[in-house]
Motif scaffolding. Structure first.
Motif, PDB file in Angstrom:
ATOM      1  N   HIS A  12      -2.649  -2.054  -0.610  1.00  0.00           N
ATOM      2  CA  HIS A  12      -2.375  -0.859   0.378  1.00  0.00           C
ATOM      3  C   HIS A  12      -2.817   0.347  -0.386  1.00  0.00           C
ATOM      4  N   VAL A  14      -2.496   4.805   0.194  1.00  0.00           N
ATOM      5  CA  VAL A  14      -2.179   5.669   1.297  1.00  0.00           C
ATOM      6  C   VAL A  14      -2.411   7.107   0.590  1.00  0.00           C
ATOM      7  N   LYS A  62      -4.731   9.068   5.508  1.00  0.00           N
ATOM      8  CA  LYS A  62      -5.469   7.749   5.356  1.00  0.00           C
ATOM      9  C   LYS A  62      -4.914   6.609   4.892  1.00  0.00           C
ATOM     10  N   TYR A  63      -4.817   5.336   5.571  1.00  0.00           N
ATOM     11  CA  TYR A  63      -4.180   4.204   5.208  1.00  0.00           C
ATOM     12  C   TYR A  63      -5.329   3.079   4.974  1.00  0.00           C
ATOM     13  N   GLU A  64      -5.274   2.265   3.791  1.00  0.00           N
ATOM     14  CA  GLU A  64      -6.216   1.268   3.521  1.00  0.00           C
ATOM     15  C   GLU A  64      -5.458   0.112   3.438  1.00  0.00           C
ATOM     16  N   TRP A  65      -5.949  -1.148   4.052  1.00  0.00           N
ATOM     17  CA  TRP A  65      -5.467  -2.288   3.602  1.00  0.00           C
ATOM     18  C   TRP A  65      -6.129  -3.392   3.437  1.00  0.00           C
ATOM     19  N   LYS A  74      -8.886   0.224   7.778  1.00  0.00           N
ATOM     20  CA  LYS A  74      -8.693   1.487   7.465  1.00  0.00           C
ATOM     21  C   LYS A  74      -8.463   2.252   8.584  1.00  0.00           C
TER      22      LYS A  74
END
Length: 420
Positions: A12, A14, A62-65, A74
């Motif tokens: 994760h 952020v 922005k959030y990436e998983w 994303k």
């Protein structure tokens, strides 16, 4: 400011940022224009001064998983708030072919604008165990809100054979409120057919709903801007729907790379005039072919040619027959009968770089030919000096360019050569 954090073994991620900009400007300018007309030469001269203050707040997140080794999500969110205040003065004159003064204009304005723009985008990316197979989908949702207010005070003096004849005065307030909501999805699938051949499929859908309120007011007997001016006002609601698809076949060899394909898109517009409840519908069908060939005869040498066909559909401002008298001597009118334009673009390039000699050559040639190009048609009333312009379709437009660059080591650099 910027804040970034990674969690759970980098699965994760952020990010958050905030930015504020403020820019104050003062500009003065002079524009001298010579008009070549069948009846002779005329001259339009403009002298301007402007003071402006522009401010912007921007918040991004922005959030990436990383779901696993093959899938990821994303989410990107962007918020922008802008406001500006501009005041200025424009003075002008129109001089006839006999060098006699046709008109003189004196314009003062005071404009305030605000925009709040909100945009969200979600991207899902899926890889597969088969090498180079990939699927990606992007979903977008955005909202834009505008609020503008302006004061226009203009005095125009007209002359007859160089002698003052009469004057016109405009004292108006212009208000604009608009809101636009856009939703869309785009999905792309890449399928390898072999070690060298690959197919790429793409589909996109977009939907936009917008409302626009443009109104002009003059002063009533109380001295307030409350008297509507219908001929320079327009309120409408627009729904726009578009579907587009593309298919491209690519070959990636060691010395030769090429690809070809085409796309088809359909655009539908529904424009409702809220002042008289009339409804206009527009349907555009666009075809967008493309092809490229890239030849690599040896290391650090590249020769290629690209072709792309693209369409240019009219904007809503070009289609809507709204009269704008912000500049009374230069009046713009929309044209609801515009057709879709099409552009053929061909590009040839060559580049070579010699590592040991640290020298390189880059050359590029491009040619564009347009069908139903959208351009501007101008008419000038020689008696008053007033210019009226509106968009029209024309054929036969083309342009080309040539670009060349040569670099050599030891700081020696020969100048660029360009021609177009």
């Amino acid at each position: 400011g910027l804040l970034s954090n990674k969690l759970n073994a980098d699965k994760h991620n952020v990010n958050f940022s905030y930015r504020f900009n403020s820019l104050g400007t003062t500009n003065t300018g002079t524009t001298l224009t010579q008009n070549i007309l069948p009846t002779g030469l005329t001259y339009s001269n403009k002298y301007s001064s402007k003071d402006g203050l522009n401010q912007q707040h921007a918040v991004n997140a922005k959030y990436e998983w990383k779901i696993d080794s093959l899938a990821s999500i994303k989410i990107v969110s962007s918020n922008i708030y802008k406001k500006s205040h501009t005041t200025g003065r424009n003075d002008g004159e129109f001089i006839g072919s006999g060098l006699d003064t046709i008109n003189q204009s004196f314009n003062n304005y005071d404009n305030r604008t605000q925009r709040n723009q909100f945009d969200n985008q979600l991207t899902y990316k899926q890889l597969f165990k088969k090498k180079n197979r990939q699927w990606q989908t992007v979903v977008r949702f955005g909202v834009t809100e505008d609020n503008n207010e302006g004061l226009n005070n203009t005095r125009i003096r007209y002359f007859d054979n160089g002698v003052y004849d009469y004057s016109d005065t405009i004292d108006q307030q212009k208000m604009f409120d608009g809101r636009s909501v856009t939703t869309g999805v785009k999905t792309t699938f890449t399928e390898p057919l072999s070690d060298y051949w690959m197919l790429v499929f793409e589909y996109a859908y977009n939907n936009n709903h917008s409302r626009s309120f443009r109104n002009t007011f003059e002063k009533d007997f109380n001295g307030k801007y409350e008297m509507p001016v219908p001929e320079f006002s327009n309120n409408f609601e627009l729904d726009a729907f578009s579907h587009s698809s593309n298919a491209l076949l690519r070959y990636n060899g060691k010395k030769v790379k090429f690809g070809f394909g085409s796309g088809v898109s359909s655009v539908k517009l529904k424009l409702k005039n809220l002042d008289n409840s009339s409804l206009n519908k527009y349907n555009f069908l666009n075809i967008t072919p493309q092809a490229f060939v890239n030849f690599i005869p040896k290391t650090q040498m590249n020769i290629g040619i690209n072709y792309r066909g693209t369409t240019r559909q009219p904007t809503i401002n070009q289609l809507q027959p709204l009269r704008d008298n912000s500049d009374p001597l230069n009046e713009y009118i929309g044209n609801p009968d515009l057709k879709v334009g099409f552009n053929h673009a061909i590009n040839l390039f060559f580049n070579q770089y010699k590592v040991l000699k640290q020298s390189g050559i880059w050359a590029n040639f491009g040619y564009n030919a347009q069908q139903n190009a959208i351009t501007q048609f101008n008419t000038i009333d020689l008696a008053t000096g007033k210019r009226t312009y509106y968009p029209v379709n024309v054929n036969g437009n083309s342009n080309w360019y040539l670009w060349f660059n040569y670099n050599k080591s030891l700081g020696e650099k020969k100048p660029n050569y360009g021609l177009g």
